[in-house]
Write a protein that holds these residues in place. Sequence first.
Motif, PDB file in Angstrom:
ATOM      1  N   LEU A 128       0.841  -1.188   0.000  1.00 58.45           N
ATOM      2  CA  LEU A 128       0.000   0.000   0.000  1.00 58.45           C
ATOM      3  C   LEU A 128       0.878   1.242   0.000  1.00 58.45           C
ATOM      4  CD1 LEU A 128      -2.820  -0.838   2.576  1.00 58.45           C
ATOM      5  CD2 LEU A 128      -2.967  -0.834   0.086  1.00 58.45           C
ATOM      6  N   PRO A 129       0.598   2.212  -0.865  1.00 57.47           N
ATOM      7  CA  PRO A 129       1.320   3.484  -0.806  1.00 57.47           C
ATOM      8  C   PRO A 129       0.714   4.382   0.275  1.00 57.47           C
ATOM      9  CG  PRO A 129      -0.159   3.461  -2.686  1.00 57.47           C
ATOM     10  CD  PRO A 129      -0.294   2.119  -2.030  1.00 57.47           C
ATOM     11  N   VAL A 130       1.492   4.687   1.291  1.00 53.40           N
ATOM     12  CA  VAL A 130       1.012   5.488   2.412  1.00 53.40           C
ATOM     13  C   VAL A 130       1.701   6.846   2.373  1.00 53.40           C
ATOM     14  CG1 VAL A 130       0.804   5.646   4.922  1.00 53.40           C
ATOM     15  CG2 VAL A 130       0.628   3.421   3.783  1.00 53.40           C
ATOM     16  N   PRO A 131       0.944   7.948   2.438  1.00 54.41           N
ATOM     17  CA  PRO A 131       1.560   9.279   2.395  1.00 54.41           C
ATOM     18  C   PRO A 131       2.542   9.481   3.542  1.00 54.41           C
ATOM     19  CG  PRO A 131      -0.822   9.416   2.101  1.00 54.41           C
ATOM     20  CD  PRO A 131      -0.520   8.010   2.488  1.00 54.41           C
ATOM     21  N   VAL A 133       5.122   7.926   4.314  1.00 54.53           N
ATOM     22  CA  VAL A 133       5.806   6.721   4.774  1.00 54.53           C
ATOM     23  C   VAL A 133       6.460   5.983   3.613  1.00 54.53           C
ATOM     24  CG1 VAL A 133       5.523   4.507   5.960  1.00 54.53           C
ATOM     25  CG2 VAL A 133       4.237   6.512   6.721  1.00 54.53           C
ATOM     26  N   GLY A 134       5.737   5.869   2.518  1.00 55.54           N
ATOM     27  CA  GLY A 134       6.237   5.120   1.374  1.00 55.54           C
ATOM     28  C   GLY A 134       5.425   3.859   1.179  1.00 55.54           C
ATOM     29  N   ASN A 135       6.005   2.874   0.525  1.00 59.01           N
ATOM     30  CA  ASN A 135       5.331   1.608   0.301  1.00 59.01           C
ATOM     31  C   ASN A 135       5.382   0.758   1.563  1.00 59.01           C
ATOM     32  OD1 ASN A 135       4.641   2.181  -2.303  1.00 59.01           O
ATOM     33  ND2 ASN A 135       6.416   1.173  -3.210  1.00 59.01           N
ATOM     34  N   VAL A 136       4.219   0.297   1.980  1.00 58.56           N
ATOM     35  CA  VAL A 136       4.123  -0.588   3.139  1.00 58.56           C
ATOM     36  C   VAL A 136       3.825  -1.987   2.632  1.00 58.56           C
ATOM     37  CG1 VAL A 136       2.890  -1.082   5.279  1.00 58.56           C
ATOM     38  CG2 VAL A 136       3.327   1.290   4.609  1.00 58.56           C
ATOM     39  N   ALA A 137       4.788  -2.886   2.754  1.00 57.18           N
ATOM     40  CA  ALA A 137       4.606  -4.260   2.292  1.00 57.18           C
ATOM     41  C   ALA A 137       3.628  -4.989   3.203  1.00 57.18           C
ATOM     42  CB  ALA A 137       5.949  -4.986   2.258  1.00 57.18           C
ATOM     43  N   LEU A 138       2.744  -5.752   2.592  1.00 59.69           N
ATOM     44  CA  LEU A 138       1.740  -6.509   3.322  1.00 59.69           C
ATOM     45  C   LEU A 138       2.126  -7.976   3.362  1.00 59.69           C
ATOM     46  CD1 LEU A 138      -1.533  -4.959   1.842  1.00 59.69           C
ATOM     47  CD2 LEU A 138      -0.332  -4.288   3.914  1.00 59.69           C
ATOM     48  N   THR A 139       1.803  -8.612   4.455  1.00 61.15           N
ATOM     49  CA  THR A 139       1.996 -10.061   4.525  1.00 61.15           C
ATOM     50  C   THR A 139       0.939 -10.754   3.667  1.00 61.15           C
ATOM     51  OG1 THR A 139       0.552 -10.268   6.460  1.00 61.15           O
ATOM     52  CG2 THR A 139       2.896  -9.818   6.848  1.00 61.15           C
ATOM     53  N   GLN A 140       1.087 -12.034   3.497  1.00 61.14           N
ATOM     54  CA  GLN A 140       0.155 -12.769   2.659  1.00 61.14           C
ATOM     55  C   GLN A 140      -1.258 -12.713   3.222  1.00 61.14           C
ATOM     56  OE1 GLN A 140       1.230 -16.849   2.057  1.00 61.14           O
ATOM     57  NE2 GLN A 140      -0.487 -17.274   0.669  1.00 61.14           N
ATOM     58  N   TRP A 141      -1.389 -12.864   4.531  1.00 56.40           N
ATOM     59  CA  TRP A 141      -2.718 -12.822   5.135  1.00 56.40           C
ATOM     60  C   TRP A 141      -3.310 -11.417   5.088  1.00 56.40           C
ATOM     61  CZ3 TRP A 141      -5.678 -16.766   5.937  1.00 56.40           C
ATOM     62  CH2 TRP A 141      -5.120 -18.032   6.141  1.00 56.40           C
ATOM     63  N   GLY A 143      -2.682  -9.051   2.829  1.00 61.48           N
ATOM     64  CA  GLY A 143      -3.082  -8.791   1.453  1.00 61.48           C
ATOM     65  C   GLY A 143      -4.328  -9.548   1.067  1.00 61.48           C
ATOM     66  N   THR A 144      -4.452 -10.792   1.532  1.00 65.35           N
ATOM     67  CA  THR A 144      -5.637 -11.591   1.206  1.00 65.35           C
ATOM     68  C   THR A 144      -6.887 -11.004   1.832  1.00 65.35           C
ATOM     69  OG1 THR A 144      -4.292 -13.601   1.034  1.00 65.35           O
ATOM     70  CG2 THR A 144      -6.660 -13.883   1.358  1.00 65.35           C
ATOM     71  N   LEU A 145      -6.807 -10.660   3.120  1.00 65.74           N
ATOM     72  CA  LEU A 145      -7.977 -10.104   3.805  1.00 65.74           C
ATOM     73  C   LEU A 145      -8.396  -8.768   3.197  1.00 65.74           C
ATOM     74  CD1 LEU A 145      -7.155 -10.918   7.543  1.00 65.74           C
ATOM     75  CD2 LEU A 145      -8.788 -12.065   6.038  1.00 65.74           C
ATOM     76  N   LEU A 146      -7.427  -7.922   2.884  1.00 62.84           N
ATOM     77  CA  LEU A 146      -7.757  -6.626   2.312  1.00 62.84           C
ATOM     78  C   LEU A 146      -8.352  -6.778   0.914  1.00 62.84           C
ATOM     79  CD1 LEU A 146      -7.702  -3.592   2.686  1.00 62.84           C
ATOM     80  CD2 LEU A 146      -5.376  -3.568   1.765  1.00 62.84           C
ATOM     81  N   VAL A 247       1.391  -1.733  -8.621  1.00 67.22           N
ATOM     82  CA  VAL A 247       2.159  -0.707  -9.322  1.00 67.22           C
ATOM     83  C   VAL A 247       2.964   0.074  -8.292  1.00 67.22           C
ATOM     84  CG1 VAL A 247       2.035   1.383 -10.716  1.00 67.22           C
ATOM     85  CG2 VAL A 247       0.557  -0.545 -11.234  1.00 67.22           C
ATOM     86  N   ASP A 248       4.262   0.117  -8.474  1.00 71.19           N
ATOM     87  CA  ASP A 248       5.140   0.819  -7.543  1.00 71.19           C
ATOM     88  C   ASP A 248       5.043   2.324  -7.788  1.00 71.19           C
ATOM     89  OD1 ASP A 248       7.041   1.662  -5.814  1.00 71.19           O
ATOM     90  OD2 ASP A 248       8.728   0.618  -6.753  1.00 71.19           O
ATOM     91  N   PRO A 249       4.636   3.144  -6.813  1.00 68.03           N
ATOM     92  CA  PRO A 249       4.552   4.586  -7.031  1.00 68.03           C
ATOM     93  C   PRO A 249       5.890   5.215  -7.392  1.00 68.03           C
ATOM     94  CG  PRO A 249       3.378   3.953  -5.042  1.00 68.03           C
ATOM     95  CD  PRO A 249       4.144   2.756  -5.484  1.00 68.03           C
ATOM     96  N   ASP A 250       6.989   4.644  -6.886  1.00 65.94           N
ATOM     97  CA  ASP A 250       8.297   5.213  -7.185  1.00 65.94           C
ATOM     98  C   ASP A 250       8.684   4.997  -8.638  1.00 65.94           C
ATOM     99  OD1 ASP A 250      10.484   6.666  -6.146  1.00 65.94           O
ATOM    100  OD2 ASP A 250      11.718   4.861  -6.270  1.00 65.94           O
ATOM    101  N   ALA A 251       8.003   4.036  -9.320  1.00 63.10           N
ATOM    102  CA  ALA A 251       8.282   3.804 -10.732  1.00 63.10           C
ATOM    103  C   ALA A 251       7.797   4.946 -11.606  1.00 63.10           C
ATOM    104  CB  ALA A 251       7.637   2.492 -11.189  1.00 63.10           C
ATOM    105  N   LEU A 252       6.904   5.793 -11.078  1.00 62.68           N
ATOM    106  CA  LEU A 252       6.457   6.954 -11.835  1.00 62.68           C
ATOM    107  C   LEU A 252       7.553   7.991 -11.967  1.00 62.68           C
ATOM    108  CD1 LEU A 252       2.904   7.414 -10.269  1.00 62.68           C
ATOM    109  CD2 LEU A 252       3.547   6.144 -12.311  1.00 62.68           C
TER     110      LEU A 252
END
Length: 443
Positions: A128-131, A133-141, A143-146, A247-252
């Motif tokens: 998730l891109p968080v203002p 903070v940057g990209n916050v990596a999610l665990t498998q669970w 990401g699945t729940l969200l 999509v990685d926001p930093d790739a923009l």
Amino acid sequence: MREYLLTLCITAAVTYLLTGPVRKFAIVAGAMPEIRARDVHREPTPRLGGIAMFFGLCAGLLVADHLTNLNEVFEKSNEPRALLSGAALIWLIGVLDDKFEIDALIKLGGQMIAAGVMVMQGLTILWLPVPGVGNVALTQWQGTLLTVALVVITINAVNFADGLDGLASGMVCIAATAFFLYAYRIWYSYGIEAAAPATLFSAILMGMCIGFLPHNMHPARIFMGDSGSMLIGLVLAAGAISITGQVDPDALQLYVHSEKAAVHQTVPVYIPLLLPLTIIAVPAADLVLAIVRRTWRGQSPFAADRGHLHHRLLEIGHSHSRAVLIMYFWSALIAFGALGYSVNSASMWIVLGIMILSAIGLLLLLLPRFTPRAPRWAEHFVPPRYRRRKGLAAAQAEQAAAYDADASAEEEQRTPVAAGMSGMSGVSGVNGATAIGSRSRLR
């Protein structure tokens, strides 16, 4: 762009051409439920319109797989197959509900399973891109729940909006158009291949809605049913998940070597795409209000009632078509407002324009009985209800003249007439048949 437009047109054509035969099949299969207390239509109307929409989805994916530029989406990503698997499952559940009226909890479980099928095949939120903070990596669970929560909420929001003729398909088409413009900008302008699946999904979703709308506009000849509303809700959620969580926001490269600044710069874009409820904010608000209203009354959140936004528009005096157009207006205002703000978040003209259009929308809500009139030179090109009416005195004079003419004609034709000629002469025949003369249009 040409490949996407070709896919859109073929999807729309297949959906449009199949809707007629599907309507006949629905009538033969008995998928024409009786009119319920919450319904606004007056005659039983067949459902199962989602069958045509699903085959339109399959046709769009099949055509895209054989196009040169879009074939790379299927080779480099498993997301189209994940979408097709989840869509087939949710469509089957919707068809069974349109025919047999299955329980709401069973439908909810089917929605969660369909979302889980897409997650298992790779269509999930990874970060998730968080203002600030940057990209916050999610665990498998996580990401699945969200992902499952996002799919279920979007499906039910679209399903709740399917209460008037052409409402759900039109609102989703507006949201898909704004989504397509954003996804295509990310894919084409920045060269990010990860945005290609979302661009394809939104183009196919536009074709599904455009092809079905001519059959579903008021008065509707067929309803999409749960098989269609849940299907388009799932496709919309799939596109948002694809571009937001992968999509990685930093790739923009808005700010080189500064991921936090890149995320902060793209907040006006990624927050609406992270929560597609802001893209379809009107049905989302309707969903929240319905849950609160039903829970407050001690009812089930899935119990149907007549308290939706479109029902309230009808109660305050808006016509069916006007209520649908007002809902279209608010959907377009929010979707394209977010799109314009994402392009240039520093421009105050966009905010000012949104405020002005919001004021116009509120004014339309307060004028339920206002009927616009076309100028006299354009009266021949608009329906009769939009033409200028003549004055009351002139209408009464024409009515009196017509009455005198009918009376004089009746005096001249006092002779008996045979029954076979009564319809031609304009007087009563021997069998009691009465010729209907001109009637006044005034009360």
